[in-house]
Structure formats: structure tokens, C-alpha cells
Design an enzyme around this catalytic site. Structure first.
Site, PDB file in Angstrom:
ATOM      1  N   HIS A 116      43.969  44.687  31.638  1.00  0.00           N
ATOM      2  CA  HIS A 116      43.665  43.329  31.211  1.00  0.00           C
ATOM      3  C   HIS A 116      42.152  43.179  31.150  1.00  0.00           C
ATOM      4  O   HIS A 116      41.419  44.108  31.483  1.00  0.00           O
ATOM      5  CB  HIS A 116      44.334  42.289  32.112  1.00  0.00           C
ATOM      6  CG  HIS A 116      44.027  42.447  33.578  1.00  0.00           C
ATOM      7  ND1 HIS A 116      42.813  42.092  34.110  1.00  0.00           N
ATOM      8  CD2 HIS A 116      44.771  42.947  34.593  1.00  0.00           C
ATOM      9  CE1 HIS A 116      42.831  42.363  35.405  1.00  0.00           C
ATOM     10  NE2 HIS A 116      43.998  42.882  35.731  1.00  0.00           N
TER      11      HIS A 116
ATOM     12  N   LYS B  80      41.486  41.055  49.161  1.00  0.00           N
ATOM     13  CA  LYS B  80      42.897  40.688  49.205  1.00  0.00           C
ATOM     14  C   LYS B  80      43.187  40.109  50.579  1.00  0.00           C
ATOM     15  O   LYS B  80      42.666  40.583  51.578  1.00  0.00           O
ATOM     16  CB  LYS B  80      43.791  41.916  49.005  1.00  0.00           C
ATOM     17  CG  LYS B  80      43.464  42.719  47.782  1.00  0.00           C
ATOM     18  CD  LYS B  80      43.995  42.044  46.538  1.00  0.00           C
ATOM     19  CE  LYS B  80      43.836  42.898  45.301  1.00  0.00           C
ATOM     20  NZ  LYS B  80      42.539  43.531  45.189  1.00  0.00           N
TER      21      LYS B  80
ATOM     22  N   GLN C  53      39.780  56.672  48.893  1.00  0.00           N
ATOM     23  CA  GLN C  53      38.907  56.490  47.731  1.00  0.00           C
ATOM     24  C   GLN C  53      37.649  57.339  47.879  1.00  0.00           C
ATOM     25  O   GLN C  53      37.162  57.926  46.921  1.00  0.00           O
ATOM     26  CB  GLN C  53      38.535  55.013  47.559  1.00  0.00           C
ATOM     27  CG  GLN C  53      37.651  54.801  46.339  1.00  0.00           C
ATOM     28  CD  GLN C  53      37.457  53.331  45.991  1.00  0.00           C
ATOM     29  OE1 GLN C  53      38.282  52.490  46.324  1.00  0.00           O
ATOM     30  NE2 GLN C  53      36.379  53.022  45.306  1.00  0.00           N
TER      31      GLN C  53
ATOM     32  N   THR D 238      48.328  49.180  38.349  1.00  0.00           N
ATOM     33  CA  THR D 238      49.363  48.258  38.805  1.00  0.00           C
ATOM     34  C   THR D 238      50.254  47.770  37.673  1.00  0.00           C
ATOM     35  O   THR D 238      51.313  47.223  37.912  1.00  0.00           O
ATOM     36  CB  THR D 238      48.735  47.032  39.494  1.00  0.00           C
ATOM     37  OG1 THR D 238      47.550  46.690  38.794  1.00  0.00           O
ATOM     38  CG2 THR D 238      48.393  47.329  40.928  1.00  0.00           C
TER      39      THR D 238
ATOM     40  N   LYS E 129      38.826  31.202  37.695  1.00  0.00           N
ATOM     41  CA  LYS E 129      38.841  32.654  37.672  1.00  0.00           C
ATOM     42  C   LYS E 129      38.734  33.194  36.249  1.00  0.00           C
ATOM     43  O   LYS E 129      39.412  32.719  35.352  1.00  0.00           O
ATOM     44  CB  LYS E 129      40.138  33.141  38.318  1.00  0.00           C
ATOM     45  CG  LYS E 129      40.044  34.565  38.767  1.00  0.00           C
ATOM     46  CD  LYS E 129      41.165  34.939  39.710  1.00  0.00           C
ATOM     47  CE  LYS E 129      40.939  36.349  40.193  1.00  0.00           C
ATOM     48  NZ  LYS E 129      41.997  37.271  39.867  1.00  0.00           N
TER      49      LYS E 129
ATOM     50  N   ASP F 242      32.485  44.368  44.418  1.00  0.00           N
ATOM     51  CA  ASP F 242      33.345  44.389  45.601  1.00  0.00           C
ATOM     52  C   ASP F 242      33.680  45.811  46.029  1.00  0.00           C
ATOM     53  O   ASP F 242      34.239  46.031  47.096  1.00  0.00           O
ATOM     54  CB  ASP F 242      34.633  43.595  45.331  1.00  0.00           C
ATOM     55  CG  ASP F 242      35.401  44.127  44.133  1.00  0.00           C
ATOM     56  OD1 ASP F 242      34.775  44.733  43.243  1.00  0.00           O
ATOM     57  OD2 ASP F 242      36.622  43.955  44.090  1.00  0.00           O
TER      58      ASP F 242
ATOM     59  N   ARG G 224      49.586  44.903  49.714  1.00  0.00           N
ATOM     60  CA  ARG G 224      50.052  45.019  48.352  1.00  0.00           C
ATOM     61  C   ARG G 224      51.394  45.754  48.275  1.00  0.00           C
ATOM     62  O   ARG G 224      51.731  46.532  49.140  1.00  0.00           O
ATOM     63  CB  ARG G 224      49.000  45.796  47.575  1.00  0.00           C
ATOM     64  CG  ARG G 224      49.415  46.088  46.195  1.00  0.00           C
ATOM     65  CD  ARG G 224      48.335  46.604  45.356  1.00  0.00           C
ATOM     66  NE  ARG G 224      47.016  46.067  45.611  1.00  0.00           N
ATOM     67  CZ  ARG G 224      45.995  46.484  44.900  1.00  0.00           C
ATOM     68  NH1 ARG G 224      46.162  47.374  43.964  1.00  0.00           N
ATOM     69  NH2 ARG G 224      44.800  46.017  45.128  1.00  0.00           N
TER      70      ARG G 224
ATOM     71  N   HIS H 267      39.579  44.452  33.580  1.00  0.00           N
ATOM     72  CA  HIS H 267      39.194  45.862  33.603  1.00  0.00           C
ATOM     73  C   HIS H 267      38.094  46.180  32.603  1.00  0.00           C
ATOM     74  O   HIS H 267      37.489  47.243  32.660  1.00  0.00           O
ATOM     75  CB  HIS H 267      40.394  46.748  33.233  1.00  0.00           C
ATOM     76  CG  HIS H 267      41.484  46.766  34.251  1.00  0.00           C
ATOM     77  ND1 HIS H 267      42.718  46.204  34.012  1.00  0.00           N
ATOM     78  CD2 HIS H 267      41.537  47.272  35.492  1.00  0.00           C
ATOM     79  CE1 HIS H 267      43.487  46.379  35.074  1.00  0.00           C
ATOM     80  NE2 HIS H 267      42.794  47.009  35.998  1.00  0.00           N
TER      81      HIS H 267
ATOM     82  N   LYS I 218      41.854  34.575  33.191  1.00  0.00           N
ATOM     83  CA  LYS I 218      43.170  33.963  33.336  1.00  0.00           C
ATOM     84  C   LYS I 218      43.287  32.789  32.375  1.00  0.00           C
ATOM     85  O   LYS I 218      42.330  32.063  32.149  1.00  0.00           O
ATOM     86  CB  LYS I 218      43.357  33.428  34.765  1.00  0.00           C
ATOM     87  CG  LYS I 218      43.340  34.510  35.814  1.00  0.00           C
ATOM     88  CD  LYS I 218      44.726  35.017  36.086  1.00  0.00           C
ATOM     89  CE  LYS I 218      44.686  35.980  37.264  1.00  0.00           C
ATOM     90  NZ  LYS I 218      45.972  36.552  37.560  1.00  0.00           N
ATOM     91  N   THR I 219      44.464  32.622  31.851  1.00  0.00           N
ATOM     92  CA  THR I 219      44.762  31.408  31.109  1.00  0.00           C
ATOM     93  C   THR I 219      45.949  30.770  31.810  1.00  0.00           C
ATOM     94  O   THR I 219      46.435  31.305  32.790  1.00  0.00           O
ATOM     95  CB  THR I 219      45.143  31.712  29.652  1.00  0.00           C
ATOM     96  OG1 THR I 219      46.339  32.489  29.654  1.00  0.00           O
ATOM     97  CG2 THR I 219      44.047  32.479  28.957  1.00  0.00           C
TER      98      THR I 219
END
Length: 430
Positions: free
Chosen positions: A43, A80, A176, A38, A232, A197, A84, A46, A235-236
Site C-alpha cells: 500500500h 505497535k 532483523q 502482511t 494518518k 521508527d 501481531r 510502503h 488511509k481513506t
RNA sequence: GGGAAGAUACCGAAGCGGUCAAACGGGGCAGACUGUAAAUCUGUUGGCUCAGCCUUCGUAGGUUCGAAUCCUGCUCUUCCCA
């Protein structure tokens, strides 16, 4: 210690299909994880999958990174609540290249050995696949009943979902699943790994392999990374923590790990570093003795920063941290050369001002609230000064009538304004 | 369609003719402490040419020497009855 045991003590094993361990002991086994392209950078979310692949390769098996070009165009409904956005092909290819670059820091793509890492893109085999062929060869083998039973689907069909679920998303698990079948047939890939997940999607694949090829394939998932405070992971305030230094500077990257809470640090160091059990046990013991030293966080930040960036970048980040948070003094600051200075304050909000104007001397309040937008209002700036919250070049300013001129410039170009302890602003004189 | 209550600063919520830039709580920011943590304590939280001035209490008008407060229209919200 074998691969499964390794993941187990590191807390990276959530669920595993029976027989997986035996398969891994039997032969060199190719195994894959999927990565959504994406963005043009991975990040730290991953990173867990990447570390799984890394451990896999260390254990002598063959890691396959599957770029989800085709699946990325569909969007995984798992977790989700909304459909998307779809990616176009040029973007996809660009992202794939960038991701491969980053992966090569972790995985050996050039080895002569049997366990050389592979990078594949499912777009390559899906794009030619016609709809008719697909529903005949793949769709025929799996019942809708089976697909509907998956949690990811049930959730989207349930009452809490407002937007419903498109047919495209519904077919996601089939696509998939087909990837797995394809890799099974072409690369002898017998194991798929992923976050917990992904379990549903992965088992669709093993089911497909069983029904189409009559073969046996395995699944393994790792727990989703959580934070002790419930927020989460990864994340910042400024968003995702990326591996790409253009998106997240090595300094910020380092800081992210350094700021890990005590509760999380032990789990993270097992997952995100390759340190041995003995080393980690020693670190944990040391951390319990003297938690204020934060030896766990420091080691974690060091290991991950070096692995993702480099030793030089790590050292730079440490140096920067000392200036920003340690006993950094005005002298230390002035000693920095320009490039280090810029690296330290990279990402800090910047403002420019004319040098000639500055030469005449400008009142601090005008400088920070009018000429630049360091403070939104003069009143707020006055209050901050009164509250002892303003520093210029690491020196506290207590006088609202202070005149700033060229003498304040660092490297003849910069002025460093600081609001409180943590908020830095760079004023550049031009 | 009829009736009732309400609209206050980032959020919640007091105030009901002057002493209101507006109590209190939360949140934010800063200071002290500390481990670049948590908790705690303190200050601050409309703007400015800052012992003063200016603009704000849904919106537009009105009454008054003076309105967040009283009156009228409008908009919106909630509740009750159809």
C-alpha cells in the site's frame, strides 16, 4: 547530485549514520529495506521505502528488497501496542510473489548491470536456523541491556502498555539484525534503510555486523509521512490505499492523491515522484500563484498514478473524475460506452432490479428506498428530494412522484442515482 | 453492607402531568459558496400509505381521560460512608 543529496532535498532523510555518504561514494553499494509481507499487495505506506530503493538504483547502487517472511511471523513491536497475528508459509509465499510483481514496476530486476535489484526473503535463511544455533551465534553477541535500551522495547515494557511483550517480540530486533548481517556476508550489503521508527532495529544490525564480522555497516532512515491535519497518512474512509488495482481501483488511487491538502502536496510530490528540483520548484511557484488550480495535486496524482498503474489508467481516471466532479452532463454520461462507464463507477455500491418490472415504471421513492437500498428510509429520501439533493443520471430530481422506466436506462442497463454531490449508486436492470 | 444521585434520540444535555417525535450544543447528511479544499451560511437529522398516522425518553408493571414527566419492582451507572 548524489544519492544522499537527492534524498535530502526531497525531505526523505531523517537520520543517517556518519560515514554513510563516504561509503556510497567509494563503491557501488548494495542497500536494503525490509517489507512486511502482511498482505498480497503493497500500500502507499510502503511507497516511501520503495522510492528510496528507486533513487538508490538510479544513483547506481544496488537495491535489495527484503521480504520479511520470518520477521513477519514474529511482528515488529515498534509502534505497535499489541502482538501481531502470525502468517503461515503458503500465505507468505503468495504475498511475496505479488509484492515482487509490484516492485518490478519501480525497480529493475533484470538488468545486466551490477546494480540489478534483488528480492530476498529472510524466511529462506531463517527457517533452517535452529534455536540453539541462533542463540549461540547471534544471541551471544548482543547483550540484553543493549536490547532493552531500544525505544521500541522500552515502550512495551513501560507503564502505558497493557499487554506486555512476548519473548518472541523481544527477539525481533535480533532477527532483523541478523538479516543485515546475513546480507552483509552474502551480498556485501552495507546499508539498511527504512522509516525512522526502524532506527533502533537497524542499528542492532550494524552493531551485530561490527561484533560478529568486524565490519562496518550503515543506517539511514526517512521521516514517517505525516499529514498536516494530523490524521494518518495513506488511509481513506474505506481503509488503506493499495497499489493492487483489485484492492484500490486506479480511479480511487488517483483521487487519493488529487485530494492531497495544499500543505502536504509539496512534501508529497518530492517524495513520491521523480520530478526534478527545477520542475517541482516551478510547480510550487505556480501553485502559490493560483492555488485553486491545484496544479501540484494534479501533477502529483498524474505522476504517481502513471508510475503505479499506467498512462491509460491515468487517463481513464481523469475522464472519470471529469464526469463525476466536473461539468459532467447527462449527455456526456450517455455517450460513454459500457466498459468506460463501468470503470468510472467501479467500486460504487450497486443494486439490481428486474428489467420487466422497470418497464412498467416505478416511482422514484419506491425504486430507491424499497426496491434498492440506496436510501435507508423513504422519509430520508423525501427530505433529500426536497433539499435538492437527489440526481438520477446527473439530472436533479425535484418531484417525489417521478416515475422511472426503461427510458432512464443508460446503455440499456444502468441507472445512476446520486445522493448529494459525491455519493453515487448504480442500479443495474436485469 | 449502608446512603445519595442518575439512566432522554448518534453523542452531550434540557424537559418534571397535556401545547413532546421531545429545547439547545456537537456530530452526521444535504443545499449555497468554493478548488472534488478550508471557513461560512441555510436546511435536515425515529418510521410510514407524510397537512395525518404509528413506535420511541433504562426495563416491567401501576395511577390517570392523558405519563419522558407521578408511584412500585427490577437492571445498570456514578458518588458518599463502612
Amino acid at each position: 547530485m548524489n544519492f544522499v543529496e537527492e534524498l535530502k532535498w526531497r525531505g526523505m532523510l531523517h537520520d543517517i549514520m556518519p560515514g554513510t555518504e563516504e561509503q556510497l561514494q567509494k563503491e557501488v553499494t548494495p542497500a536494503y529495506v525490509g517489507i512486511d509481507p502482511t498482505a498480497d499487495s503493497l500500500h502507499i505506506g510502503h511507497l516511501v521505502s520503495v522510492m528510496m530503493l528507486k533513487h538508490l538504483q538510479i544513483a547506481g547502487h544496488q537495491p535489495i528488497a527484503l521480504i520479511g517472511g520470518a520477521t513477519g511471523m514474529i511482528g515488529d513491536p515498534s509502534g505497535k501496542s499489541q502482538e501481531r497475528n502470525l502468517l503461515d508459509e503458503p500465505t507468505l509465499r503468495h504475498n511475496q510473489e505479488c509484492i515482487k510483481n509490484q516492485l518490478s514496476k519501480f525497480l529493475d530486476f533484470d538488468s545486466e548491470e551490477a546494480n540489478v535489484a534483488l528480492l530476498v526473503n529472510n524466511y529462506d535463511w531463517m527457517k533452517e536456523f535452529s534455536f540453539l544455533e541462533f542463540i549461540r551465534d547471534v544471541g551471544k553477541r548482543i547483550t540484553v541491556n543493549y536490547m532493552m535500551a531500544k525505544d521500541s522495547v522500552k515502550k512495551r515494557l513501560g507503564e502505558e502498555s497493557k499487554s506486555g511483550m512476548s519473548f518472541t517480540e523481544f527477539t525481533y530486533q535480533l532477527v532483523q539484525g541478523y538479516d543485515f548481517l546475513h546480507l552483509y556476508q552474502n551480498n556485501n550489503c552495507k546499508l539498511q534503510m527504512g522509516g525512522s521508527d526502524q532506527w533502533g532495529n537497524i542499528t542492532t544490525g550494524t552493531e551485530l555486523i561490527r561484533r560478529v564480522a568486524g565490519g562496518e555497516a550503515f543506517a539511514m532512515t526517512c521521516p514517517l509521512i505525516t499529514k498536516a491535519d494530523g490524521t494518518k497518512f495513506g488511509k481513506t474512509e474505506s481503509g488503506n490505499v493499495w497499489l493492487d488495482p483489485e484492492r484500490t481501483s486506479p480511479y480511487s488511487f488517483f483521487q487519493f492523491w488529487l485530494n492531497t491538502s495544499d500543505e502536504d502536496a509539496e512534501r508529497y510530490i518530492k517524495i513520491f515522484t521523480l520530478l526534478s528540483k527545477e520542475e517541482i520548484d516551478a510547480l510550487v511557484a505556480g501553485h502559490k500563484e493560483a492555488p485553486h488550480m491545484r496544479s501540484l495535486q494534479k501533477k502529483l496524482a498524474e505522476e504517481v498514478t502513471i508510475m503505479v498503474h499506467s498512462k491509460e489508467e491515468y487517463e481513464m481516471a481523469v475522464e472519470a473524475s471529469q464526469i463525476l466532479f466536473g461539468k459532467g452532463t447527462a449527455e456526456q454520461l450517455r455517450k460513454l460506452n459500457e466498459s468506460t462507464f463501468l470503470a468510472v463507477f467501479e467500486g460504487v455500491p450497486q443494486f439490481t432490479i428486474s428489467k420487466t418490472e422497470l418497464a412498467e415504471g416505478i416511482n422514484v421513492i419506491d425504486l430507491l428506498a424499497e426496491k434498492t437500498e440506496v436510501f435507508p428510509s423513504k422519509g430520508e429520501l423525501r427530505r433529500t428530494i426536497k433539499g435538492n439533493g437527489l440526481s438520477i443520471n446527473k439530472e436533479k430530481i425535484g418531484d417525489p412522484d417521478l416515475i422511472v422506466n426503461n427510458d432512464y436506462l443508460i446503455a440499456d442497463k444502468y441507472i445512476l442515482a446520486q445522493k448529494g454531490k459525491k455519493n453515487y449508486f448504480l442500479i443495474i436492470a436485469e
